[in-house]
Design a protein around this motif. Structure first.
Motif, PDB file in Angstrom:
ATOM      1  N   ASP A  67      96.473  70.914  72.201  1.00  0.00           N
ATOM      2  CA  ASP A  67      95.014  70.373  72.681  1.00  0.00           C
ATOM      3  C   ASP A  67      95.012  69.089  72.620  1.00  0.00           C
ATOM      4  OD1 ASP A  67      94.745  70.355  70.032  1.00  0.00           O
ATOM      5  OD2 ASP A  67      92.928  71.426  69.869  1.00  0.00           O
ATOM      6  N   TYR A  68      95.972  68.368  72.524  1.00  0.00           N
ATOM      7  CA  TYR A  68      95.639  66.665  72.664  1.00  0.00           C
ATOM      8  C   TYR A  68      94.975  66.520  73.978  1.00  0.00           C
ATOM      9  CZ  TYR A  68      96.860  61.814  73.036  1.00  0.00           C
ATOM     10  OH  TYR A  68      96.912  60.574  72.928  1.00  0.00           O
ATOM     11  N   LEU A  70      91.936  66.473  72.410  1.00  0.00           N
ATOM     12  CA  LEU A  70      90.914  66.907  71.737  1.00  0.00           C
ATOM     13  C   LEU A  70      91.537  66.868  70.289  1.00  0.00           C
ATOM     14  CD1 LEU A  70      89.617  69.853  73.736  1.00  0.00           C
ATOM     15  CD2 LEU A  70      89.056  67.475  73.700  1.00  0.00           C
ATOM     16  N   SER A  71      92.555  67.149  69.708  1.00  0.00           N
ATOM     17  CA  SER A  71      92.974  66.938  68.271  1.00  0.00           C
ATOM     18  C   SER A  71      93.970  65.694  68.307  1.00  0.00           C
ATOM     19  CB  SER A  71      93.757  68.170  67.736  1.00  0.00           C
ATOM     20  OG  SER A  71      92.840  69.452  68.060  1.00  0.00           O
ATOM     21  N   SER A 115      88.967  60.434  68.000  1.00  0.00           N
ATOM     22  CA  SER A 115      88.102  60.966  69.034  1.00  0.00           C
ATOM     23  C   SER A 115      89.071  60.962  70.352  1.00  0.00           C
ATOM     24  CB  SER A 115      86.957  60.171  69.169  1.00  0.00           C
ATOM     25  OG  SER A 115      86.979  59.545  70.691  1.00  0.00           O
ATOM     26  N   PRO A 116      88.826  61.761  71.362  1.00  0.00           N
ATOM     27  CA  PRO A 116      89.565  62.101  72.529  1.00  0.00           C
ATOM     28  C   PRO A 116      89.571  60.438  73.415  1.00  0.00           C
ATOM     29  CG  PRO A 116      88.043  63.750  72.519  1.00  0.00           C
ATOM     30  CD  PRO A 116      87.780  62.868  71.485  1.00  0.00           C
TER      31      PRO A 116
ATOM     32  N   ILE B  29      88.720  60.976  78.585  1.00  0.00           N
ATOM     33  CA  ILE B  29      89.442  62.121  77.895  1.00  0.00           C
ATOM     34  C   ILE B  29      90.833  62.437  78.512  1.00  0.00           C
ATOM     35  CG2 ILE B  29      89.416  64.349  76.902  1.00  0.00           C
ATOM     36  CD1 ILE B  29      86.469  64.091  76.648  1.00  0.00           C
ATOM     37  N   CYS B  50      86.429  68.659  80.479  1.00  0.00           N
ATOM     38  CA  CYS B  50      86.944  67.838  79.425  1.00  0.00           C
ATOM     39  C   CYS B  50      85.786  67.711  78.266  1.00  0.00           C
ATOM     40  CB  CYS B  50      87.245  66.409  79.685  1.00  0.00           C
ATOM     41  SG  CYS B  50      88.570  66.387  80.809  1.00  0.00           S
ATOM     42  N   ARG B  53      85.183  71.207  76.551  1.00  0.00           N
ATOM     43  CA  ARG B  53      85.962  71.666  75.714  1.00  0.00           C
ATOM     44  C   ARG B  53      85.937  70.568  74.311  1.00  0.00           C
ATOM     45  NH1 ARG B  53      89.996  74.801  77.523  1.00  0.00           N
ATOM     46  NH2 ARG B  53      90.563  74.129  79.782  1.00  0.00           N
ATOM     47  N   HIS B  54      85.689  69.428  74.604  1.00  0.00           N
ATOM     48  CA  HIS B  54      85.380  68.493  73.384  1.00  0.00           C
ATOM     49  C   HIS B  54      84.304  69.246  72.594  1.00  0.00           C
ATOM     50  CE1 HIS B  54      84.916  65.186  70.803  1.00  0.00           C
ATOM     51  NE2 HIS B  54      83.716  65.161  71.156  1.00  0.00           N
ATOM     52  N   LYS B  57      84.556  71.952  70.079  1.00  0.00           N
ATOM     53  CA  LYS B  57      85.106  71.623  68.885  1.00  0.00           C
ATOM     54  C   LYS B  57      84.201  70.624  67.750  1.00  0.00           C
ATOM     55  CE  LYS B  57      89.379  70.023  68.201  1.00  0.00           C
ATOM     56  NZ  LYS B  57      90.529  70.765  67.916  1.00  0.00           N
ATOM     57  N   PRO B  62      82.297  61.715  72.469  1.00  0.00           N
ATOM     58  CA  PRO B  62      83.894  60.998  72.034  1.00  0.00           C
ATOM     59  C   PRO B  62      83.726  59.462  72.268  1.00  0.00           C
ATOM     60  CG  PRO B  62      84.099  62.767  73.790  1.00  0.00           C
ATOM     61  CD  PRO B  62      82.503  62.379  73.631  1.00  0.00           C
TER      62      PRO B  62
END
Lengths: 169, 540
Positions: A67-68, A70-71, A115-116, B29, B50, B53-54, B57, B62
């Motif tokens: 899920d990169y 996001l992680s 952070s993304p 993202i 995007c 989804r973020h 979490k 972001p």
């Protein structure tokens, strides 16, 4: 237009790879180990100038989650590294590699976490600056921390020895 | 690789502002052009999918980490449209830009040099304006060379842009009347870029600037009626016809009244109410669009009206819900607006049992197999896709969403299986290692008992042979015992060494294999990227 998680990560990693090959920052080379698997990267980091790491070239692997971005990815040096913020097995411990959810050291402010919008390039640049300026508040290698704090000369000597080792001298 | 990876750095560095535009239109993202752009409170924009989804979490932006939530997401329609259109035109624009930089002939080159020099003298804003004017014109001429259909679309776009410009005043002027302003800002170099453009049609800037409305208008009048509607008429102020209240050029008032209003006919050309033309703003369009069905009764469709309509509706297309492209709107002007699709609500999975969750999935037409975790993931994934789709101006159909879900299911299962396999391999390795360890220990134990048995048997011997004082033997025995124990210790040590060696050996071998693999991969990698970037120097 299928944009499920795997393909988003893959596309983003490809974009970053392209960016890094076209405009590589100084002292950093990175790319996937094989074109079949974009989730495992190899990076080479040059030791920053005016530090005991100067002249060394340190290989590391980056492992990206599905899920990169996001992680965050995991980074691990594959050579021997003597540094307060690098575990003995080579795993790098800096805040940019930690998701805000998990804080192993309970000290990091969330502003410097993953952070993304961060990227591989930013991670590697952070690692470069970490090599130049170790953070002894969050020791990953306690023994090394002690030496770094108390006996800088010895620290430099040990680091220089590891640098020679990584170069095969 | 079947992906087309684009990047802001594709633009030549002479066109710095285009790089800027390109990077601003990308989602931070996923690094692609914004799809269904959503704005947060902190004014940062992301793709709907995007950011959703973020936010699943963690609830922060972001970019700046201000805390936020999905309920605070707002659509940024114009940004999305810009991103869409920029993405559509990217290739063509890039080609044009690159062509314009190619040295063709000596005079063209000197011209370019002169131009790039004076570009540097200007402020960034001026530069941007001039470059965009140049590119826009080059693009325009390039597009003119394309099919007639796309030509028509261009007219619509020009018309929209144009009427937006004149919306504040009552002037309903053509491009040629607004152009001089631009041209005076652009200065002398305004004409130079057109000379570099390969298309001879655009050689004269006055031709380019005045073609849009006049051409459109005459084509419209040709189709509808022989009314003389020349370009010049549009330059005049528009007024409301006292009888039919439609917007007409002031100079045409009498002829309009005589020809149509007094004879009870409807003007096929001027049939848009002045209020619509005047209050040209997104809100006005929205009401205009919404009331479209009722108005179309009083306003019979005509070519002119259609173009106006499609021009108006090029940005706010939402009313039409799923599966409609902006370009098709003009043709469907009579259709009743479809209400905006509703977002799916989030579920609190912890309070739902398997049965309830299965039912929810069934309602959405999703597969219901698997354990609760899988169902939960599936539902969350669909929720993200569906809600992101609701935000899009170019939405997909439900069937397409389900297809994406099928894909997700496959990748999810594959990942799961891969993880399983990895875990199993790890377990096996651990088992093997444990077995090796046990074996080693057994051997070691056996060896040590062998050794320790020896002196004990000897000492028992000595015990039986002489209970009295037998110094020699005792001495001998003592020496024997000492030697035996030493030997045993040495054996033990040796064994231990062996054992450690073995482990070290295994580790070393693994490391070597790994290193060799990494090295080979790296070399291959370096070889692949060699033309772009030389491999780092290994020697000091």
């Amino acid at each position: 237009m299928n944009r499920n998680m795997g393909s988003t990560a893959l596309k983003r990693l490809m974009t970053e790879y392209r960016e890094l090959t076209l405009h590589a920052p100084e002292g950093i080379t990175a790319g996937p180990i094989s074109e079949d698997n974009f989730f495992e990267w190899e990076a080479l980091i040059e030791g920053p100038q005016d530090t005991p790491y100067e002249g060394g070239i340190f290989p590391a692997t980056l492992t990206f989650p599905r899920d990169y971005p996001l992680s965050p990815p995991q980074m691990k040096f594959t050579c021997e590294m003597f540094h307060p913020n690098i575990y003995q097995d080579g795993t790098v411990c800096i805040s940019i590699l930690h998701a805000p959810g998990d804080d192993p050291n309970m000290y990091e402010s969330s502003s410097e976490r993953w952070s993304p919008v961060q990227s591989v390039e930013k991670i590697l640049l952070s690692v470069l600056s970490m090599l130049a300026e170790p953070n002894d508040e969050s020791g990953a290698n306690i023994e090394c921390c002690k030496i770094w704090r108390s006996d800088r000369k010895q620290f430099d000597a040990i680091v220089k020895r590891t640098v020679r080792k990584t170069l095969g001298l | 690789m079947d992906f087309d990876i684009t990047d802001p750095s594709d633009w030549p560095k002479e066109f710095g502002p285009l790089r800027e535009i390109d990077s601003h239109l990308r989602c931070p993202i996923c690094k692609e052009y914004l799809r269904a752009a959503m704005m947060l409170q902190c004014h940062h924009n992301f793709c709907s999918e995007c950011i959703r989804r973020h936010l699943d979490k963690e609830s922060t932006c972001p970019a700046c980490r201000v805390s936020t939530s999905t309920s605070q997401l707002r659509r940024n329609v114009s940004l999305e449209e810009i991103a869409n259109n920029f993405g559509d035109v990217r290739q063509l624009l890039l080609k044009t830009v690159r062509e314009s930089l190619e040295p063709k002939s000596a005079p063209a080159q000197t011209l370019e040099c002169a131009e790039s020099m004076d570009i540097d003298d200007f402020t960034p804003q001026q530069k941007r304006r001039r470059i965009s004017a140049r590119v826009g014109k080059a693009l325009l001429s390039a597009q003119r060379g394309r099919t007639h259909e796309s030509d028509d679309n261009d007219h619509d776009d020009d018309f929209t842009m144009h009427s937006q410009e004149s919306s504040s005043g009552r002037k309903y002027s053509t491009r040629s009347s607004t152009r001089p302003v631009l041209r005076s800002r652009g200065g002398r170099s305004e004409t130079t870029p057109t000379e570099q453009v390969p298309n001879p049609q655009s050689a004269s800037s006055s031709q380019t600037s005045s073609y849009s409305l006049s051409e459109e208008h005459t084509s419209a009048s040709e189709q509808a009626s022989p009314t003389p509607a020349k370009e010049s008429t549009f330059k005049h102020t528009l007024v409301a016809c006292p009888v039919c209240t439609m917007a007409i050029p002031e100079a045409n008032t009498n002829s309009h009244l005589d020809k149509y209003c007094f004879s009870g006919k409807q003007d096929p050309i001027y049939n848009v109410a002045l209020s619509v033309v005047e209050t040209y703003s997104p809100q006005a369009i929205a009401t205009y669009e919404k009331d479209g069905s009722s108005k179309s009764v009083s306003l019979p469709a005509s070519p002119q009206r259609n173009t106006l309509r499609s021009a108006f509706s090029s940005s706010p297309v939402r009313f039409n819900g799923f599966a409609q492209q902006p370009s098709k709107l003009g043709a469907q002007s009579g259709a009743a607006p479809i209400p905006e699709p509703k977002r799916l609500p989030k579920l609190t999975y912890s309070v739902l049992n398997d049965k309830q969750l299965r039912k929810k999935l069934q309602e959405l037409g999703l597969p219901t197999h698997g354990d609760k975790q899988l169902m939960q993931r599936r539902h969350a994934e669909y929720l993200t896709l569906y809600n992101a789709n609701c935000d899009s101006t170019r939405p997909q159909t439900i069937a397409q969403l389900h297809k994406a879900m099928d894909n997700w299911e496959r990748t999810y299962m594959r990942d799961l299986n891969a993880k399983d396999a990895q875990r199993r391999a790890q377990e096996e390795q651990q088992q093997k290692y444990a077995q090796e360890l046990a074996q080693q220990k057994q051997q070691e134990d056996a060896a040590s008992t062998d050794v320790t048995n020896l002196p004990s048997s000897q000492s028992s011997n000595s015990g039986t042979t002489g209970t009295g004082f037998v110094p020699n033997q005792a001495n001998n025995n003592d020496v024997n015992v000492a030697i035996a124990s030493q030997a045993a210790q040495a054996h033990k040590l040796k064994n231990a060494d062996n054992y450690n060696d073995l482990i070290a050996d295994i580790r070393r071998r693994q490391q070597r294999e790994k290193d060799a693999k990494a090295k080979a991969a790296l070399e291959a990698n370096d070889a692949a990227s060699a033309p772009i970037q030389p491999p780092p120097q290994e020697e000091l």
